[in-house]
Design a protein around this motif. Structure first.
Motif, PDB file in Angstrom:
ATOM      1  N   SER A 189       0.812  -1.217   0.000  1.00 19.28           N
ATOM      2  CA  SER A 189       0.000   0.000   0.000  1.00 19.28           C
ATOM      3  C   SER A 189       0.844   1.265   0.000  1.00 19.28           C
ATOM      4  O   SER A 189       0.317   2.355  -0.220  1.00 19.28           O
ATOM      5  CB  SER A 189      -0.898  -0.002   1.226  1.00 19.28           C
ATOM      6  N   GLY A 190       2.139   1.117   0.268  1.00 18.01           N
ATOM      7  CA  GLY A 190       3.003   2.286   0.391  1.00 18.01           C
ATOM      8  C   GLY A 190       2.956   2.931   1.758  1.00 18.01           C
ATOM      9  O   GLY A 190       3.685   3.893   2.014  1.00 18.01           O
ATOM     10  N   ASN A 191       2.147   2.387   2.651  1.00 18.98           N
ATOM     11  CA  ASN A 191       1.970   2.998   3.968  1.00 18.98           C
ATOM     12  C   ASN A 191       3.139   2.758   4.911  1.00 18.98           C
ATOM     13  O   ASN A 191       3.297   3.481   5.901  1.00 18.98           O
ATOM     14  CB  ASN A 191       0.693   2.479   4.619  1.00 18.98           C
ATOM     15  N   ASN A 192       3.906   1.728   4.666  1.00 17.82           N
ATOM     16  CA  ASN A 192       5.039   1.416   5.535  1.00 17.82           C
ATOM     17  C   ASN A 192       6.311   1.287   4.703  1.00 17.82           C
ATOM     18  O   ASN A 192       6.308   0.610   3.674  1.00 17.82           O
ATOM     19  CB  ASN A 192       4.797   0.113   6.293  1.00 17.82           C
TER      20      ASN A 192
ATOM     21  N   SER B  37       9.675   4.411  -3.027  1.00 11.75           N
ATOM     22  CA  SER B  37       8.283   4.750  -3.318  1.00 11.75           C
ATOM     23  C   SER B  37       7.766   3.782  -4.376  1.00 11.75           C
ATOM     24  O   SER B  37       8.540   3.007  -4.967  1.00 11.75           O
ATOM     25  CB  SER B  37       8.171   6.200  -3.798  1.00 11.75           C
ATOM     26  N   ARG B  38       6.484   3.836  -4.614  1.00 10.31           N
ATOM     27  CA  ARG B  38       5.892   2.969  -5.628  1.00 10.31           C
ATOM     28  C   ARG B  38       4.637   3.605  -6.192  1.00 10.31           C
ATOM     29  O   ARG B  38       3.973   4.392  -5.515  1.00 10.31           O
ATOM     30  CB  ARG B  38       5.563   1.595  -5.033  1.00 10.31           C
TER      31      ARG B  38
ATOM     32  N   GLU C  44       1.129   2.054 -12.080  1.00  8.26           N
ATOM     33  CA  GLU C  44       2.137   1.909 -13.124  1.00  8.26           C
ATOM     34  C   GLU C  44       2.948   0.634 -12.959  1.00  8.26           C
ATOM     35  O   GLU C  44       3.879   0.391 -13.728  1.00  8.26           O
ATOM     36  CB  GLU C  44       3.071   3.125 -13.115  1.00  8.26           C
ATOM     37  N   ASN C  45       2.623  -0.133 -11.931  1.00  7.19           N
ATOM     38  CA  ASN C  45       3.369  -1.368 -11.656  1.00  7.19           C
ATOM     39  C   ASN C  45       4.862  -1.113 -11.527  1.00  7.19           C
ATOM     40  O   ASN C  45       5.685  -1.901 -12.021  1.00  7.19           O
ATOM     41  CB  ASN C  45       3.108  -2.404 -12.745  1.00  7.19           C
ATOM     42  N   THR C  46       5.215  -0.033 -10.856  1.00  7.66           N
ATOM     43  CA  THR C  46       6.602   0.389 -10.774  1.00  7.66           C
ATOM     44  C   THR C  46       6.958   0.817  -9.355  1.00  7.66           C
ATOM     45  O   THR C  46       6.145   1.430  -8.661  1.00  7.66           O
ATOM     46  CB  THR C  46       6.883   1.541 -11.752  1.00  7.66           C
ATOM     47  N   MET C  47       8.195   0.495  -8.970  1.00  2.71           N
ATOM     48  CA  MET C  47       8.752   0.924  -7.703  1.00  2.71           C
ATOM     49  C   MET C  47       9.996   1.759  -8.000  1.00  2.71           C
ATOM     50  O   MET C  47      10.669   1.538  -9.016  1.00  2.71           O
ATOM     51  CB  MET C  47       9.132  -0.290  -6.854  1.00  2.71           C
ATOM     52  N   TYR C  48      10.298   2.699  -7.101  1.00  2.00           N
ATOM     53  CA  TYR C  48      11.429   3.589  -7.312  1.00  2.00           C
ATOM     54  C   TYR C  48      12.334   3.612  -6.085  1.00  2.00           C
ATOM     55  O   TYR C  48      11.896   3.343  -4.967  1.00  2.00           O
ATOM     56  CB  TYR C  48      10.942   5.013  -7.593  1.00  2.00           C
ATOM     57  N   LEU C  49      13.578   3.975  -6.330  1.00  2.46           N
ATOM     58  CA  LEU C  49      14.515   4.235  -5.243  1.00  2.46           C
ATOM     59  C   LEU C  49      15.261   5.517  -5.579  1.00  2.46           C
ATOM     60  O   LEU C  49      16.094   5.536  -6.500  1.00  2.46           O
ATOM     61  CB  LEU C  49      15.500   3.086  -5.052  1.00  2.46           C
ATOM     62  N   GLN C  50      14.932   6.581  -4.878  1.00  2.75           N
ATOM     63  CA  GLN C  50      15.630   7.844  -5.041  1.00  2.75           C
ATOM     64  C   GLN C  50      16.845   7.839  -4.127  1.00  2.75           C
ATOM     65  O   GLN C  50      16.707   7.728  -2.907  1.00  2.75           O
ATOM     66  CB  GLN C  50      14.707   9.017  -4.690  1.00  2.75           C
ATOM     67  N   MET C  51      18.013   7.960  -4.724  1.00  2.05           N
ATOM     68  CA  MET C  51      19.257   7.886  -3.966  1.00  2.05           C
ATOM     69  C   MET C  51      19.930   9.251  -4.001  1.00  2.05           C
ATOM     70  O   MET C  51      20.299   9.737  -5.078  1.00  2.05           O
ATOM     71  CB  MET C  51      20.182   6.818  -4.561  1.00  2.05           C
TER      72      MET C  51
END
Length: 128
Positions: free
Chosen positions: A54-57, A71-72, A76-83
């Motif tokens: 759910s993105g809540n945790n 984040s996700r 879009e069926n996609t997850m991200y990692l901002q570094m």
């Protein structure tokens, strides 16, 4: 079956930012917890971050806490990692992974063995 593909890696300098993406196909990511791990030469696979379906945790490894953001976007069926504020020690191959949880919380999000599906990995190199 969930097929995961990472993208967005590359060579950057210390202090720079980079955003990784993990695109899923085969099934919707709804009810799948997702995680990022990395593997550096001569080291064990290290937990980076994870996020509930759910993105809540969200969960972070100690070495990236405060610098990376997971984040996700399920639509879009996609997850991200901002570094951000990348360091040479962040160099490695980054893998995304998925575990089916249903509506429940993730199981042992920092443990690679808790995930059933893995991408092929993307290289991130941070020069000093």
């Amino acid at each position: 079956q969930v097929h995961l593909v990472e993208s967005g890696g590359g060579l950057v300098q210390a202090g720079d930012s980079l955003r990784l993406s993990c695109a899923a196909s085969g099934r919707t990511l709804n009810y799948y917890g997702m995680g990022w791990f990395r593997l550096a030469p001569g080291k064990e696979r290290e937990f980076v971050a994870a996020i509930r379906w759910s993105g809540n945790n969200t969960y972070y490894g100690e070495r990236v806490k405060g610098r990376f953001i997971i984040s996700r976007v399920n639509a879009e069926n996609t997850m991200y990692l901002q570094m951000n504020s990348l360091e040479p020690e962040d160099t490695g191959v980054y893998y995304c992974a998925a575990q089916f949880t249903g509506p429940a919380a993730m199981r042992r999000p920092a443990m690679p063995s808790a995930y059933s599906y893995w991408g092929q990995g993307v290289q991130v190199t941070v020069s000093s």
